[in-house]
Design a protein around this motif. Structure first.
Motif, PDB file in Angstrom:
ATOM      1  N   ARG A 116     -54.122 -30.099  31.417  1.00 44.36           N
ATOM      2  CA  ARG A 116     -54.388 -29.024  30.836  1.00 44.36           C
ATOM      3  C   ARG A 116     -55.585 -29.123  29.791  1.00 44.36           C
ATOM      4  O   ARG A 116     -56.409 -28.030  29.521  1.00 44.36           O
ATOM      5  CB  ARG A 116     -53.128 -27.997  30.321  1.00 44.36           C
ATOM      6  CG  ARG A 116     -52.514 -27.840  31.757  1.00 44.36           C
ATOM      7  CD  ARG A 116     -51.227 -27.123  31.485  1.00 44.36           C
ATOM      8  NE  ARG A 116     -51.403 -25.802  30.998  1.00 44.36           N
ATOM      9  CZ  ARG A 116     -50.346 -24.892  30.390  1.00 44.36           C
ATOM     10  NH1 ARG A 116     -49.223 -25.238  31.126  1.00 44.36           N
ATOM     11  NH2 ARG A 116     -50.269 -23.835  29.922  1.00 44.36           N
ATOM     12  N   ALA A 117     -55.497 -30.142  28.981  1.00 46.80           N
ATOM     13  CA  ALA A 117     -56.632 -30.374  27.996  1.00 46.80           C
ATOM     14  C   ALA A 117     -57.859 -30.753  28.569  1.00 46.80           C
ATOM     15  O   ALA A 117     -58.788 -30.101  28.011  1.00 46.80           O
ATOM     16  CB  ALA A 117     -56.005 -31.448  27.167  1.00 46.80           C
ATOM     17  N   SER A 118     -57.804 -31.487  29.502  1.00 46.40           N
ATOM     18  CA  SER A 118     -59.338 -31.526  30.063  1.00 46.40           C
ATOM     19  C   SER A 118     -59.545 -30.587  31.212  1.00 46.40           C
ATOM     20  O   SER A 118     -60.554 -30.706  31.800  1.00 46.40           O
ATOM     21  CB  SER A 118     -59.473 -33.240  30.446  1.00 46.40           C
ATOM     22  OG  SER A 118     -58.572 -33.449  31.579  1.00 46.40           O
ATOM     23  N   GLU A 119     -58.634 -29.990  31.667  1.00 48.74           N
ATOM     24  CA  GLU A 119     -58.832 -29.089  32.742  1.00 48.74           C
ATOM     25  C   GLU A 119     -59.297 -29.561  34.121  1.00 48.74           C
ATOM     26  O   GLU A 119     -60.050 -29.251  34.868  1.00 48.74           O
ATOM     27  CB  GLU A 119     -59.730 -27.957  32.340  1.00 48.74           C
ATOM     28  CG  GLU A 119     -59.216 -27.095  31.262  1.00 48.74           C
ATOM     29  CD  GLU A 119     -59.906 -25.948  30.767  1.00 48.74           C
ATOM     30  OE1 GLU A 119     -61.184 -26.089  30.793  1.00 48.74           O
ATOM     31  OE2 GLU A 119     -59.269 -25.110  30.101  1.00 48.74           O
ATOM     32  N   MET A 120     -58.802 -31.099  33.975  1.00 52.36           N
ATOM     33  CA  MET A 120     -59.105 -31.887  35.508  1.00 52.36           C
ATOM     34  C   MET A 120     -57.912 -32.523  35.860  1.00 52.36           C
ATOM     35  O   MET A 120     -56.735 -32.517  34.937  1.00 52.36           O
ATOM     36  CB  MET A 120     -60.177 -32.811  34.975  1.00 52.36           C
ATOM     37  CG  MET A 120     -61.376 -32.343  34.506  1.00 52.36           C
ATOM     38  SD  MET A 120     -62.533 -33.927  34.338  1.00 52.36           S
ATOM     39  CE  MET A 120     -63.695 -33.107  33.390  1.00 52.36           C
ATOM     40  N   PRO A 121     -57.812 -33.047  37.245  1.00 57.26           N
ATOM     41  CA  PRO A 121     -56.750 -33.709  37.475  1.00 57.26           C
ATOM     42  C   PRO A 121     -56.502 -35.044  37.072  1.00 57.26           C
ATOM     43  O   PRO A 121     -57.873 -35.528  36.705  1.00 57.26           O
ATOM     44  CB  PRO A 121     -56.710 -33.700  39.163  1.00 57.26           C
ATOM     45  CG  PRO A 121     -58.163 -33.442  39.449  1.00 57.26           C
ATOM     46  CD  PRO A 121     -58.657 -32.538  38.117  1.00 57.26           C
TER      47      PRO A 121
ATOM     48  N   ILE B 207     -50.442 -14.621  19.799  1.00 59.48           N
ATOM     49  CA  ILE B 207     -49.275 -14.804  20.389  1.00 59.48           C
ATOM     50  C   ILE B 207     -49.581 -15.895  21.342  1.00 59.48           C
ATOM     51  O   ILE B 207     -50.395 -15.778  22.246  1.00 59.48           O
ATOM     52  CB  ILE B 207     -48.900 -13.460  21.168  1.00 59.48           C
ATOM     53  CG1 ILE B 207     -49.169 -12.023  20.131  1.00 59.48           C
ATOM     54  CG2 ILE B 207     -47.871 -13.483  22.067  1.00 59.48           C
ATOM     55  CD1 ILE B 207     -48.024 -12.105  19.383  1.00 59.48           C
ATOM     56  N   GLY B 208     -48.361 -16.762  21.227  1.00 60.93           N
ATOM     57  CA  GLY B 208     -48.617 -17.826  22.310  1.00 60.93           C
ATOM     58  C   GLY B 208     -47.409 -17.997  22.998  1.00 60.93           C
ATOM     59  O   GLY B 208     -46.514 -17.047  22.838  1.00 60.93           O
ATOM     60  N   GLU B 209     -47.282 -18.819  23.942  1.00 61.88           N
ATOM     61  CA  GLU B 209     -46.086 -18.978  24.618  1.00 61.88           C
ATOM     62  C   GLU B 209     -45.842 -20.762  25.050  1.00 61.88           C
ATOM     63  O   GLU B 209     -46.892 -21.337  24.698  1.00 61.88           O
ATOM     64  CB  GLU B 209     -46.106 -18.090  25.980  1.00 61.88           C
ATOM     65  CG  GLU B 209     -47.143 -18.585  26.976  1.00 61.88           C
ATOM     66  CD  GLU B 209     -47.181 -17.409  28.098  1.00 61.88           C
ATOM     67  OE1 GLU B 209     -46.806 -16.241  27.980  1.00 61.88           O
ATOM     68  OE2 GLU B 209     -47.684 -17.762  28.934  1.00 61.88           O
ATOM     69  N   ILE B 210     -44.949 -20.993  25.603  1.00 65.51           N
ATOM     70  CA  ILE B 210     -44.391 -22.427  26.007  1.00 65.51           C
ATOM     71  C   ILE B 210     -45.633 -22.679  27.237  1.00 65.51           C
ATOM     72  O   ILE B 210     -46.307 -22.013  27.812  1.00 65.51           O
ATOM     73  CB  ILE B 210     -43.083 -22.580  26.797  1.00 65.51           C
ATOM     74  CG1 ILE B 210     -42.759 -21.657  27.678  1.00 65.51           C
ATOM     75  CG2 ILE B 210     -42.221 -22.267  25.547  1.00 65.51           C
ATOM     76  CD1 ILE B 210     -41.682 -21.870  28.747  1.00 65.51           C
ATOM     77  N   GLY B 211     -45.843 -24.182  27.017  1.00 69.85           N
ATOM     78  CA  GLY B 211     -46.746 -24.782  28.192  1.00 69.85           C
ATOM     79  C   GLY B 211     -47.923 -25.158  27.597  1.00 69.85           C
ATOM     80  O   GLY B 211     -48.923 -24.397  26.754  1.00 69.85           O
ATOM     81  N   GLY B 212     -48.478 -26.195  28.050  1.00 69.30           N
ATOM     82  CA  GLY B 212     -49.975 -26.476  27.575  1.00 69.30           C
ATOM     83  C   GLY B 212     -50.164 -26.867  26.223  1.00 69.30           C
ATOM     84  O   GLY B 212     -48.965 -26.760  25.463  1.00 69.30           O
TER      85      GLY B 212
END
Lengths: 389, 290
Positions: A116-121, B207-212
């Motif tokens: 999710r950081a680089s938005e790539m697989p 406002i945030g949430e879990i994940g990433g």
């Protein structure tokens, strides 16, 4: 959505990602037939459930004769397998995968997921095959090699080389590894996968790579265009109440507390659970009734929440935006006629037409419906009601 | 002042003549948003809600001078719609649609970046500048004008926070619902500096949430660059690991993306973090010295 190992391997085979040969079996007889068809003198009998850690739980066994295949299949089929991923209640094994034995020289880990950081697989490899990757990431993160793959250009040789050299593979094996990894990338992209895990990936005596195990998860939002994957869905592996909720457009997840929650919007639903916790109670569930909280969805929500015998009170927390609160209030009253609700229901309605809604509930004069003025007040009242106060 | 959109912003709607597009476009117009037209392929030349319908975004932009597009097309057509908007020179696409495949967003966002188009969403309530411009599906009346900027992954928590802020006697400059999908357009890190630069915004609710890890990135940014007070709430402190909590991106995977780690990072960055979402309004009062 997840699929079984044997199903993931079917997808692998179509893309020339090498795996050992194997057949699925639902009975000991079928298991023996599978072993005979495969030939050889050693087989692996593998429980097919949607959870990792099957080997440690006793769900993966080696057989050295067809008689032993029958015996082990009989033993594993119908067992309730408990692993670190199934929870204490375990999972019933309804099918076993009979696979030919493999000549294992070395075990590795190979996986893919969305970064999710680089938005790539990204593709991840490790020499620590057979171990949980979360543990490796925590204890020896330097042993995980990662490459982000730009989907616009796809898998390149350098991605494969970076992983292969990182794993310390000898030069003559690198070509084989890159072929394997590049085919795996295609499996991931073509099926809208969100996760692939091969643990272990093995190297055989003759320097070939084989996916000994295979785990795959998919992007639910893309299932509409993945008919092949959709057909692999095994509903018996999913929580029945969650499936039922889904049919009515509700998103439900059971938890282990005693305060049931019914909320509009996923963020507020989580926030409501957190508020209950903050006020000293324990939420019994996550439930997002979505944008259109009408009588039918609210009634269904009550029904699903009350299937859980632990629930001692229900907190209905709706912030009416486009949905008007007076309509929701009428929906709640209607719902209590459709579904018998015998626990206290704390109702907090805020936003559009909140005052009319409060009047509607008050005038209805139903003893177990308790009005709340705001989020904190509602949570407090719900926690107190669950405690019998 | 405000960020990104104001009373002069010209907006077109992609999926203009559909049920959702029609309903919400009408609500936006009633709020005062300058909806100058819409796009529905095959219905070009017609009129809808008193505004022209175009076959392509390019025509719509050429004829109306719109800079923002509000996207209501079904999930399977989102990436196409986003790329069409980017190609036509739209500056900001606000994607309301829920359920877009991750792979599609991956391609669409990469293309938008190349074309210099900003994205808000998908799966979000949109953006609103109080009393000026609403591009999305939020109930406008909650957002009284004031000096608080709001950034949120959740729709109803946006309304909840705005409502609390208003009850405490404050108001909103601009509120942005960034959405809870795994891949989204503008995030905290891009929006925080806009609020920092906006003289009318005196404090920020996030406002945030879990994940990433977007909230962690935000914490690092706040520590270095944000001088205005920030109040934060992270939803999902009681969420179990490995379960997707409604939003496609709200999942603790491999033990990371927990509320606890995000709250700790924000606190370390000097943010006022509330444990209960019921305390957001009060926290704003505190940081505003009231």
């Amino acid at each position: 959505m997840n699929i079984h190992e044997y199903q993931a391997k079917e997808l692998f085979k179509k893309y020339n990602v090498p795996t050992p040969r194997g057949h699925i079996a639902f009975t000991p007889d079928e298991a023996v037939k599978a072993a005979q068809e495969l030939g050889g003198d050693i087989w692996v009998v593998k429980a097919q459930i949607h959870a990792g850690g099957r080997g440690l739980g006793g769900g993966v066994k080696l057989a050295r004769s067809t008689a032993e295949v029958r015996e082990l299949a009989a033993q594993i089929l119908g067992m309730t397998l408990v692993t670190h991923q199934t929870g204490p209640e375990g999972k019933l094994v309804q099918k076993v995968y009979i696979e030919e034995g493999a000549d294992i020289k070395k075990e590795y880990y190979l996986g893919m997921l969305l970064d999710r950081a680089s938005e790539m697989p990204i593709m991840m490899a490790s020499t620590e095959g057979g171990m949980a990757i979360e543990d490796v990431a925590r204890d020896t993160p330097e042993k995980i090699i990662k490459v982000a793959i730009d989907p616009l250009t796809g898998f390149q040789g350098f991605h494969g080389r970076k992983l292969a050299f990182g794993l310390g593979l000898p030069v003559e094996e690198i070509g084989n590894f890159i072929k394997f990894a590049s085919a795996l990338y295609k499996v991931y992209m073509d099926h809208d996968a969100e996760m692939i895990e091969i643990n272990p990936l093995i190297k055989t005596g003759d320097g070939k790579f084989l996916a000994l195990d295979a785990k795959m998860g998919f992007d639910n939002n893309a299932l509409y265009r993945q008919s092949q994957v959709n057909e692999m869905r095994d509903l018996s592996e999913e929580e029945p109440t969650e499936i039922e909720a889904g049919k009515y457009g509700l998103s439900y997840i059971k938890l282990d507390g005693d305060v049931g929650c019914m909320v509009n919007g996923a963020g507020l639903a989580m926030g409501t659970m957190d508020t209950i916790n903050y006020e000293g109670g324990k939420p019994a569930n996550f439930l997002d009734v979505g944008g259109g909280a009408n009588a039918e969805t609210v009634a269904k929500g009550f029904e699903i929440i009350l299937k859980d015998p632990n629930v001692k009170a229900i907190f209905v927390n709706i912030f009416g935006g486009i949905v008007r609160c007076d309509r929701v209030a009428n929906g709640i009253l209607e719902a209590t006629k459709l579904t018998k609700v015998d626990v206290p229901v704390i109702v907090r309605l805020d936003g559009t037409n909140a005052e009319q809604a409060a009047d509607i509930l008050k005038n209805a004069g139903i003893a177990n419906i308790i009005a709340a003025t705001d989020l904190a007040d509602g949570a407090r009242k719900a926690v107190a009601a669950a405690k019998g106060e | 002042m405000s960020i990104l959109v104001n009373k002069d912003t010209k907006v077109i709607v992609q999926g203009f003549t559909g049920k959702e597009g029609t309903f919400h476009a009408e609500q936006c117009m009633a709020y005062g948003t300058k909806i100058v037209g819409g796009v529905t392929p095959g219905k070009g030349g017609q009129e809808h809600l008193g505004q022209p319908v175009f076959n392509t975004v390019e025509e719509a932009v050429r004829a109306t001078g719109a800079t923002v597009s509000m996207i209501f097309v079904p999930p399977a057509f989102v990436s196409d719609a986003v790329m069409e908007a980017a190609d036509a020179g739209i500056e900001l696409a606000v994607i309301i649609t829920e359920g877009t495949p991750v792979k599609d967003m991956m391609y669409a966002k990469a293309y938008a970046v190349k074309k210099n188009m900003m994205i808000i969403g998908p799966n979000c309530p949109g953006i609103i500048t109080a009393d000026e411009c609403k591009i999305g599906i939020m109930p406008g009346f909650i957002f009284k004008k004031g000096n608080i900027g709001l950034i949120s992954k959740s729709g109803t928590l946006t309304y909840e926070s705005a409502n609390q802020v208003v009850k405490e006697g404050f108001g909103i400059t601009t509120a942005v619902g960034i959405g809870g999908d795994p891949i989204i357009g503008l995030s905290y890190k891009q929006l925080l500096p806009m609020f920092e630069a906006d003289p009318e915004t005196h404090a920020i609710v996030m406002i945030g949430e879990i994940g990433g890890d977007l909230e962690i990135q935000a914490a690092a940014y706040i520590k270095e660059h944000i001088t205005k007070p920030v109040v934060a709430f992270i939803a999902g402190q009681t969420a179990p690991a490995g379960k997707r909590m409604g939003h496609a991106g709200a999942i603790i995977s491999g033990g990371s993306g927990t509320a606890a780690e995000k709250m700790a990072a924000l606190e370390a960055a000097g943010v006022k973090v509330v444990v209960s979402p019921a305390d957001i309004g009060k926290a704003i009062s505190e940081v505003m010295g009231k």
